[in-house]
Design a protein around this motif. Structure first.
Motif, short mmCIF file in Angstrom:
data_model
loop_
_atom_site.label_atom_id
_atom_site.label_comp_id
_atom_site.label_asym_id
_atom_site.label_seq_id
_atom_site.Cartn_x
_atom_site.Cartn_y
_atom_site.Cartn_z
N VAL A 31 -25.89 -52.02 -24.75
CA VAL A 31 -26.07 -52.11 -26.20
C VAL A 31 -27.41 -52.80 -26.39
O VAL A 31 -27.62 -53.92 -25.90
N HIS A 32 -28.33 -52.12 -27.07
CA HIS A 32 -29.68 -52.66 -27.26
C HIS A 32 -29.72 -53.40 -28.59
O HIS A 32 -29.41 -52.84 -29.65
N ILE A 33 -30.08 -54.67 -28.51
CA ILE A 33 -29.98 -55.57 -29.66
C ILE A 33 -31.38 -56.03 -30.05
O ILE A 33 -32.01 -56.82 -29.33
N VAL A 64 -30.91 -57.66 -24.92
CA VAL A 64 -31.48 -58.29 -26.11
C VAL A 64 -33.00 -58.19 -26.08
O VAL A 64 -33.66 -58.74 -25.19
N HIS A 65 -33.54 -57.47 -27.05
CA HIS A 65 -34.99 -57.25 -27.16
C HIS A 65 -35.51 -58.21 -28.22
O HIS A 65 -35.32 -58.00 -29.41
N LEU A 66 -36.17 -59.26 -27.74
CA LEU A 66 -36.63 -60.30 -28.66
C LEU A 66 -38.04 -59.97 -29.17
O LEU A 66 -39.02 -60.09 -28.44
N MET A 67 -38.11 -59.56 -30.43
CA MET A 67 -39.41 -59.33 -31.06
C MET A 67 -39.70 -60.55 -31.92
O MET A 67 -39.69 -60.49 -33.16
N ILE A 68 -39.87 -61.67 -31.23
CA ILE A 68 -40.07 -62.94 -31.94
C ILE A 68 -41.19 -63.72 -31.25
O ILE A 68 -41.41 -63.58 -30.05
N VAL A 173 -37.59 -47.53 -21.90
CA VAL A 173 -38.50 -46.98 -22.90
C VAL A 173 -37.82 -47.04 -24.27
O VAL A 173 -36.63 -46.71 -24.40
N ASP A 174 -38.57 -47.50 -25.26
CA ASP A 174 -37.99 -47.81 -26.57
C ASP A 174 -38.92 -47.32 -27.68
O ASP A 174 -40.07 -47.77 -27.77
N GLY A 175 -38.39 -46.44 -28.51
CA GLY A 175 -39.13 -45.99 -29.69
C GLY A 175 -39.33 -44.48 -29.71
O GLY A 175 -40.00 -43.94 -28.82
ZN ZN Z 1 -35.87 -52.39 -29.15
#
Ligand code: ZN
Ligand code: DX5
Length: 215
Positions: A31-33, A64-68, A173-175
């Motif tokens: 699960v990608h968060i 968990v993908h932290l875009m922070i 790979v994401d997006g």
């Molecule tokens: Zn992501």
């Protein structure tokens, strides 16, 4: 063989538990968060309290993908909230090495994400320390954007570097990942695909099954 990581950013948050149960039952492994802070990326998504609630009802790998900005400040809290894998952006860390070590010390897997314009060379000295590299194939911040074609070259180059060094590092790979481009992304060397709108934009269970049928 690739693993599928549906991004719950595109799920119906009013029914998050049900949405996750659906994708898990259909065979999604992760699960990608997507956690967004309104600073590193323009949007704000959600944080630990939501993660804690959904953790109760899923056995999937919590990715968990932290875009922070400066994610090292929060890695312990995300581990406590149930993360199995924590990915930080190289661009968001003043001290990338220290951040990687801090995540490893928590006993969870560590990933490093690179924005589209960030060269692979930022990984030169840390690649052997990480479990996964996340190649962003859109500029992070929103679901539903189009795959940036040059990402394929970047995936191929990364795969070559990993193989040359004899390392076992996953390539995520994401997006803009869709049923229509998944095969070429896998052929380029990726082994974990993130898909948001391509999964939750319709019948999530059927979409997961269609991705899984590609292998
Ligand atoms: Zn992501
Ligand atoms: C973008 C996020 C992605 C996003 C993907 O910043 O990191 O995980 O949810 O969405 P799609 O698959 O719709 O491009």
């Amino acid at each position: 063989m690739f693993k599928l990581a549906p991004s719950i950013l595109s799920a119906d948050f009013a029914k998050l538990g049900e949405e996750i149960a659906k994708i898990e039952e259909a065979g999604a492994e992760y699960v990608h968060i997507d956690v967004m802070d309104g600073m590193f990326v323009p949007s704000i998504s959600f944080g630990m309290p939501i993660m804690k609630s959904i953790r109760q009802q899923s056995k999937c790998v919590f990715d968990v993908h932290l875009m922070i900005e400066e994610p090292v400040r929060y890695v312990k809290e995300f581990q406590e909230a149930g993360a199995d894998l924590i990915t930080v952006h190289a661009e968001a860390c003043k001290h990338l090495d220290r951040t990687i070590q801090a995540i490893k010390e928590l006993g969870v897997k560590v990933g490093v994400a690179l924005n589209p314009a960030t060269p692979l060379s930022v990984l030169d000295y840390v690649l052997d320390q990480v479990d996964m590299v996340l190649i962003m194939s859109v500029n992070p911040g929103f679901g539903g954007q189009s795959f940036i074609p040059y990402s394929l070259d970047k995936i191929r180059q990364l795969k070559q570097i990993i193989d040359e060094k004899g390392l076992q590092v996953d390539i995520q790979v994401d997006g803009g990942v869709k049923l229509t481009n998944a095969k070429e992304i896998i052929d380029a060397g990726a082994n974990i695909l993130v898909a948001g709108t391509a999964v939750f934009g319709g019948d999530a269970a059927a979409n997961v099954a269609a991705f899984k049928a590609l292998q």
